[in-house]
Design a protein around this motif. Structure first.
Motif, short mmCIF file in Angstrom:
data_model
loop_
_atom_site.label_atom_id
_atom_site.label_comp_id
_atom_site.label_asym_id
_atom_site.label_seq_id
_atom_site.Cartn_x
_atom_site.Cartn_y
_atom_site.Cartn_z
N UNK A 14 0.82 -1.20 0.00
CA UNK A 14 0.00 0.00 0.00
C UNK A 14 0.86 1.26 0.00
N UNK A 15 1.97 1.20 0.70
CA UNK A 15 2.80 2.39 0.82
C UNK A 15 3.65 2.61 -0.44
N UNK A 16 4.24 1.51 -0.93
CA UNK A 16 5.27 1.70 -1.96
C UNK A 16 4.77 1.57 -3.40
N UNK A 17 3.75 0.81 -3.59
CA UNK A 17 3.29 0.45 -4.94
C UNK A 17 2.92 1.65 -5.82
N UNK A 18 2.05 2.55 -5.36
CA UNK A 18 1.71 3.67 -6.26
C UNK A 18 2.93 4.49 -6.63
N UNK A 19 3.82 4.72 -5.67
CA UNK A 19 4.97 5.54 -6.01
C UNK A 19 5.92 4.86 -6.97
N UNK A 20 5.88 3.55 -7.05
CA UNK A 20 6.78 2.86 -7.96
C UNK A 20 6.26 2.80 -9.38
N UNK A 21 5.21 3.48 -9.65
CA UNK A 21 4.69 3.63 -11.01
C UNK A 21 4.58 2.29 -11.70
N UNK A 22 3.61 1.53 -11.26
CA UNK A 22 3.53 0.13 -11.65
C UNK A 22 3.19 -0.11 -13.11
N UNK A 54 2.38 -10.48 -10.88
CA UNK A 54 0.92 -10.61 -10.87
C UNK A 54 0.25 -9.26 -10.65
N UNK A 55 0.78 -8.50 -9.71
CA UNK A 55 0.23 -7.16 -9.46
C UNK A 55 0.33 -6.30 -10.71
N UNK A 56 1.50 -6.42 -11.35
CA UNK A 56 1.75 -5.64 -12.55
C UNK A 56 0.74 -5.96 -13.65
N UNK A 57 0.51 -7.26 -13.86
CA UNK A 57 -0.46 -7.66 -14.89
C UNK A 57 -1.85 -7.16 -14.56
N UNK A 58 -2.17 -7.21 -13.28
CA UNK A 58 -3.48 -6.74 -12.86
C UNK A 58 -3.67 -5.27 -13.20
N UNK A 59 -2.67 -4.47 -12.84
CA UNK A 59 -2.79 -3.04 -13.09
C UNK A 59 -2.83 -2.75 -14.59
N UNK A 60 -2.00 -3.46 -15.36
CA UNK A 60 -2.00 -3.23 -16.81
C UNK A 60 -3.36 -3.54 -17.42
N UNK A 61 -3.96 -4.64 -16.94
CA UNK A 61 -5.28 -5.03 -17.45
C UNK A 61 -6.30 -3.94 -17.16
N UNK A 62 -6.27 -3.46 -15.92
CA UNK A 62 -7.23 -2.43 -15.50
C UNK A 62 -7.06 -1.15 -16.33
N UNK A 63 -5.82 -0.75 -16.54
CA UNK A 63 -5.56 0.49 -17.28
C UNK A 63 -5.93 0.31 -18.75
N UNK A 64 -5.58 -0.86 -19.32
CA UNK A 64 -5.86 -1.08 -20.74
C UNK A 64 -7.35 -0.99 -21.02
N UNK A 65 -8.15 -1.65 -20.17
CA UNK A 65 -9.58 -1.65 -20.42
C UNK A 65 -10.30 -0.49 -19.76
#
Lengths: 189, 188
Positions: A14-22, A54-65
């Motif tokens: 929760x703390x680091x993920x958004x700042x790491x520009x996933x 896995x987190x990365x794929x999840x975020x990419x999927x969400x952003x793509x669609x």
């Protein structure tokens, strides 16, 4: 297999993920992220890499669609997924989705981009062919950045200095005016 | 600057012939690309007036130096006349030349200014704009892009520079260019 790991590191995420520009496009972008997380937990790298992937794929999927609502994101998780974690992840994604979208747009492939421009006006008073004159001229410096995707973390910015006479500038402004008119025509449709 | 000996040959040319020669010269100077035409006119002149081409070319070469020197030193027609007389030309010929210089100097000045050094001169600008429909990261985008192609003269070669601008960048670019125009106009 990911569940135990996720449960333990959820606070770090929760703390680091958004700042790491996933939204890094390539696998090698994930490694620095893994290394950023590693110091706080004594984990073997492979499961951790799977987690991050896995987190990365999840975020990419969400952003793509362009999934913008909680329901859409919640429906992505498998049925027996840990409830609190699911809600936490969804909340984090929703908070960051628009900035991730903007970043994806800003870093898509493109021609070299204009990043800055400066100008100055000079008066030419004399030259080798004529000793006295008063001709104003404009020097325009354009800072151009090559395609971000090609340069990775160190973008190449080149400066191009161009000289314009008054006539050239008038013609250019005519062209730019026509662009503006066409843009407003398109916007008004 | 001018070779006295060669200019003194102009006494071989009558005042009327000198006037014709002067007119030809100035027509060439104001249209410097018409080299062929000028040379054929010179040959015709030589034949018609029974002057050999060699000495005539020498005279013309000497006289041609005068206008460029006058531009460099910003001479008035009075000074041009005085210069010619000092070099041994008759009063009548000098006066005629000075008058022609007066008439043609604005054009010649404009041509000289046009030849003044320009760094990376912008020759042409082409543009297109459109909408980005989608990308590998985002299925649906719908943002507007503007692409400019600038043709820049670097030395003797042309270079094409392609740039992409976002819409806000375009509007600020347009705004800056309008400021430049105001600035240039206040100095003209």
């Amino acid at each position: 297999a990911l569940n135990p790991l996720i449960q333990i590191v959820k606070k770090d995420v929760k703390r680091d993920w958004p700042q790491n520009q996933a939204l890094g496009n390539t696998a090698c972008d994930l490694l620095p992220m893994c290394n950023a997380f590693q110091p706080s937990r004594a984990f073997s790298p492979l499961p951790f890499l799977q987690l991050v992937s896995a987190l990365h794929n999840l975020t990419r999927h969400v952003v793509y669609h362009s999934l913008m609502t909680a329901e859409e994101i919640l429906s992505l998780f498998p049925e027996n997924f840990h409830q609190n974690l699911k809600n936490l992840l969804t909340k984090i994604i929703l908070e960051n989705i628009s900035s991730w979208r903007n970043e994806a747009q800003a870093s898509q492939i493109s021609l070299p981009r204009l990043v800055d421009m400066d100008w100055r006006v000079d008066i030419k008073t004399s030259s080798d062919s004529i000793s006295r004159m008063a001709v104003p001229t404009c020097l325009l410096q354009l800072k151009i950045q090559e395609d971000v995707a090609l340069c990775g973390s160190s973008p190449v910015v080149s400066a191009l200095t161009v000289e314009l006479s008054k006539e050239t500038l008038d013609t250019m402004l005519e062209g730019l005016g026509r662009i503006r008119d066409q843009l407003s025509a398109v916007a008004n449709k | 600057m001018c070779d006295d000996a060669q200019l003194r040959d102009t006494v071989l040319v009558s005042s009327q012939q000198f006037s014709v020669l002067t007119d030809m010269l100035f027509r060439f100077l104001t249209e410097p690309k018409e080299v062929e035409r000028f040379l054929s006119q010179l040959t015709d002149f030589a034949t018609m007036n029974k002057i050999s081409l060699g000495p005539l070319k020498n005279i013309v070469n000497s006289i041609l130096l005068v206008p460029s020197g006058a531009l460099k030193r910003n001479l008035s027609s009075e000074q041009v006349r005085a210069d010619f007389i000092a070099l041994g030309l008759s009063e009548e010929k000098a006066v005629y030349f000075a008058q022609q210089w007066n008439v043609n100097s604005p054009t010649l000045t404009r041509l000289a200014v046009g030849h003044t050094l320009m760094i990376n001169q912008l020759i042409d600008m082409e543009w297109k704009f459109g909408v980005t429909a989608g990308s590998s990261e985002l299925k649906k985008v719908g943002s507007i892009f503007l692409q400019l192609k600038l043709v820049v003269k670097k030395g003797s070669q042309m270079e094409n520079v392609h740039i992409e601008l976002t819409l806000p960048q375009f509007y600020s670019f347009l705004h800056e260019m309008e400021r430049v125009k105001t600035s240039l106009e206040s100095f003209s």
